[in-house]
Design an enzyme around this catalytic site. Structure first.
Site, short mmCIF file in Angstrom:
data_model
loop_
_atom_site.label_atom_id
_atom_site.label_comp_id
_atom_site.label_asym_id
_atom_site.label_seq_id
_atom_site.Cartn_x
_atom_site.Cartn_y
_atom_site.Cartn_z
N GLU A 195 -4.11 -9.47 3.70
CA GLU A 195 -4.85 -9.15 4.92
C GLU A 195 -6.03 -10.08 5.19
O GLU A 195 -6.41 -10.31 6.35
CB GLU A 195 -5.35 -7.70 4.87
CG GLU A 195 -4.26 -6.66 5.04
CD GLU A 195 -3.57 -6.28 3.74
OE1 GLU A 195 -2.84 -5.28 3.72
OE2 GLU A 195 -3.77 -7.00 2.72
N GLU A 253 0.83 -1.21 0.00
CA GLU A 253 0.00 0.00 0.00
C GLU A 253 0.87 1.26 0.00
O GLU A 253 0.52 2.26 -0.65
CB GLU A 253 -0.95 -0.02 1.20
CG GLU A 253 -2.06 -1.05 1.02
CD GLU A 253 -3.03 -1.10 2.20
OE1 GLU A 253 -4.21 -0.82 2.00
OE2 GLU A 253 -2.57 -1.41 3.32
#
Length: 698
Positions: free
Chosen positions: A125, A105
């Site tokens: 995740e 990210e």
């Protein structure tokens, strides 16, 4: 203390270096350091571009696990990434090693991304019951398209550099092994070409999934991950990226992420993740050097022995497999060849490497003398003490001093087996799970006289084989199979008392187990359970209720899948099995013979009794020191016995369920069967004091 993020400049290039070993995790200190470095970049009038790179063996490989479950501290990662993206100077992220989770990210927030060869990227995740929460679901589809972003995020897989380049995640693959040099070179080329910032969030949104494609993804995720709450949320968030502005999508993503943070699934999956890392920590073995184990011997070339041999071969070890005669050795070689070829077919092994293994590092023989130079020998023969005695007596005679002698027994006494040798300190239990080259769990069973360096060697072997080693003490069944005997007994009692084995299986698979107990019996073979009951018959307490129906099936030659009939019927029409209509009549007859008036069980009661038996026995296992910590039980159940990962393991589940509630239910069951349902003292104490099993993990 050295700061984990530094800012410097070389010529016109600002250099932001993250140095937070071992994996450059996005700890609060790293987030604060990045934020300060970006302020310094903005104030540096000589800097015309910037490079974000990492020291050490990897780019940012995810979050700091020490912060899991704690309130987040400012600056928050989404805010830091927003600052990167808003820079009025082009920012290049240079990836190497792995760029995972928040690390990817961060890179998506940069204006350009390059990677060194061999880099792997991913947003895993969902494996922790979460979804990307710092822009991953909004920025990735702007680069890859919606469909590809959904696949990458919901699969949690790692994407190689070449594929990432094709998908549009990367702008280039650099050369060499120095991320700093590669980043400077790329940034200089940008300046030479007059290129400025290119915010990922400013790119046009990808087209949304159509209704049909969206429905297909929902169905696919539900089928592959039943009960999972994170993946549907991630799917919806990626769809948001195509239908909302960046600001709206980021706000919706963050709201979804924070909701997931509060779910029991997130707590369970994070517990499982941390437990699997903690289980290898053995304070008493720190500083104890393992023995060398380059040359491995395996005794027995059946399903288990061949699987163990392949696990060792795939780890680059030299393997000699010993069978009873030349014909059996040839058959064992064929089995190993078949398993290796299966790895080739699945793309896990190059054909050339398979051929090299079979030519150079593997041999199947029919004489023990071939093990004279072996460093470690693993016995995987029939589960009978007399057979083990013969094997270990011969190994004691031929193996060199210092060789580790391991038994793959599932139930038998390691200390008694060690006593068959003149070197009991060299003997250890290595309980593999079938198929041994696939299953991750390895119970490492410590005998009363097992030497510390032998235990250290066993854990080193587990790491080499990429398995999760769990330390266990000596008892009948160790951790996993001892627990299995208890909860399988609870299931058998319910079937004797009126439940259908098919209802039991369905209730437990609905709860999340990979298979129900009767499906598992058919897969393992009903002869296994029969032999175990026979082995224990002499010491059986007269109050014990024997599952007569299981013995009846064995006597009829119904051994499960291997005979095409057990509890279920297996044929071309139903290769995974269908209920056998004859079971109902057989059970009715047995109940009548035993004077049992059958009653109905709800699915909820089936699960409650099954789990109560499991946790109660696990509490005894911990109290006796067979498992050193409750987390050892959880890791064993998760990786060897199909326990639903979404529930974190039996001990974690029990804490969430409530130990006082669980102990009360066991006391209620004891009113009808006070011999089987005896509350474990540890469970009673924790329930009384308001404690948790988790407290014992510290």
């Amino acid at each position: 203390m050295t700061q984990p993020v530094s800012y410097a400049r070389e010529g016109a290039i600002g250099l932001i270096c993250i140095d937070n070993p071992p994996v450059n995790a996005t700890s609060q200190a790293v987030r604060a350091g990045l934020d300060a470095a970006l302020v310094a970049l903005a104030a540096d009038t000589e800097a015309r571009a910037a490079v974000i790179f990492c020291a050490g063996r990897t780019f940012i490989a995810g979050a700091d696990i020490r912060e899991f479950g704690k309130p987040p501290l400012a600056p928050h990662l989404p805010d830091v990434i927003a600052r990167i993206e808003a820079s009025d100077k082009p920012v290049v992220a240079v990836l190497h090693g792995t760029a995972l989770g928040g690390g990817l990210e961060v890179a998506l927030g940069a204006h350009y991304r390059i990677a060194l060869p061999g880099t792997r990227l991913g947003l895993p995740e969902v494996t922790l019951g979460l979804m990307p929460g710092a822009g991953g679901t909004q920025r990735l589809p702007r680069l890859t398209g919606t469909e590809a972003a959904v696949e990458v995020i919901t699969s949690a897989r790692q994407v190689g550099a070449e594929e990432a380049l094709r998908l549009g995640i990367l702008d280039a693959i650099g050369t060499g092994s120095d991320p700093r040099a590669a980043g400077i070179a790329f940034a200089q080329s940008l300046l030479a070409e007059g290129k400025g910032p290119r915010p990922t969030g400013g790119l046009p949104p990808a087209a949304p999934l159509g209704e049909s494609a969206l429905a297909d993804w929902r169905k696919r995720l539900s089928r592959a991950h039943p009960g999972d709450v994170a993946r549907p949320e991630a799917l919806a968030a990626v769809q948001d990226a195509a239908t909302m502005s960046l600001a709206e999508g980021l706000a919706a993503e963050r709201a979804r992420f924070l909701r997931l943070m509060q779910t029991p699934q997130r707590a369970a999956l994070v517990h499982a993740f941390l437990a699997e890392r903690e289980v290898a920590r053995q304070p008493d073995l720190e500083g104890v050097a393992p023995r060398a184990f380059d040359r491995i011997g395996v005794i027995g070339g059946g399903t288990m022995g061949a699987g163990i041999a392949v696990a060792c071969l795939l780890a680059g070890l030299d393997v000699t497999l010993v069978e009873r005669d030349a014909e059996a050795a040839a058959k064992a070689r064929d089995s190993v060849t078949g398993l290796l070829s299966g790895s080739v077919k699945r793309g896990k092994l190059a054909p050339e490497r398979r051929d090299a293994i079979l030519a150079d590092t593997f041999r199947a023989v029919d004489n023990y003398e071939a093990l004279a130079r072996a460093d470690l020998v693993i016995e995987a023969v029939f589960e009978k003490l007399e057979v083990k005695r013969e094997v270990f007596t011969r190994l004691d005679a031929v193996c060199r001093p210092g060789a580790v002698l391991a038994t793959n027994t599932s139930y038998l006494d390691i200390d008694e087996i060690a006593g068959f040798t003149a070197r009991p300190g060299d003997v250890v239990g290595l309980h593999f799970f079938s198929p041994a080259h696939v299953m991750r769990l390895l119970e490492i069973v410590e005998g009363a006289r097992t030497a510390p360096e032998v235990m250290a060697t066993a854990f080193a072997l587990a790491r080499r084989l990429k398995k999760i080693g769990v330390r266990a003490g000596v008892c009948d069944g160790f951790i996993g199979n001892r627990m299995l005997q208890a909860y399988r007994t609870a299931a058998d009692h319910m079937v004797l008392d009126g439940a259908s084995p098919y209802q039991v299986d369905e209730a437990l698979t609905d709860f999340g187990f990979a298979m129900g107990p009767y499906q598992t019996s058919d897969l393992a073979g009903l002869d296994i359970g029969f032999f175990n009951r026979q082995r224990k018959a002499a010491t059986r307490d007269p109050r014990e209720r024997v599952p007569v129906f299981a013995d009846r099936l064995y006597e009829l030659g119904r051994l499960g899948r291997k005979s095409a009939r057990g509890y279920y019927i297996y044929d071309d029409a139903t290769p995974r099995g269908r209920p056998d209509p004859e079971m109902e009549g057989m059970l009715a007859s047995i109940r009548a013979d035993l004077g049992i008036t059958p009653r109905a069980f709800t699915d909820q009661e089936i699960v409650a009794r099954y789990m109560a038996a499991m946790v109660n026995e696990a509490a005894r296992i911990v109290e006796e020191g067979i498992a050193r910590r409750p987390l050892d039980v959880d890791v064993t159940a998760l990786n060897g016995y199909g326990f639903p990962r979404l529930r974190g393991g039996p001990m974690h589940w029990a804490d969430a369920y409530g130990l006082d509630r669980l102990a009360g239910e066991i006391r209620t069951y004891a009113e009808e069967d006070g011999w089987f349902w005896r509350p474990a003292p540890l469970l009673e104490r924790l329930a009384r004091e308001g404690g948790r099993f988790a407290d014992l993990n510290r």
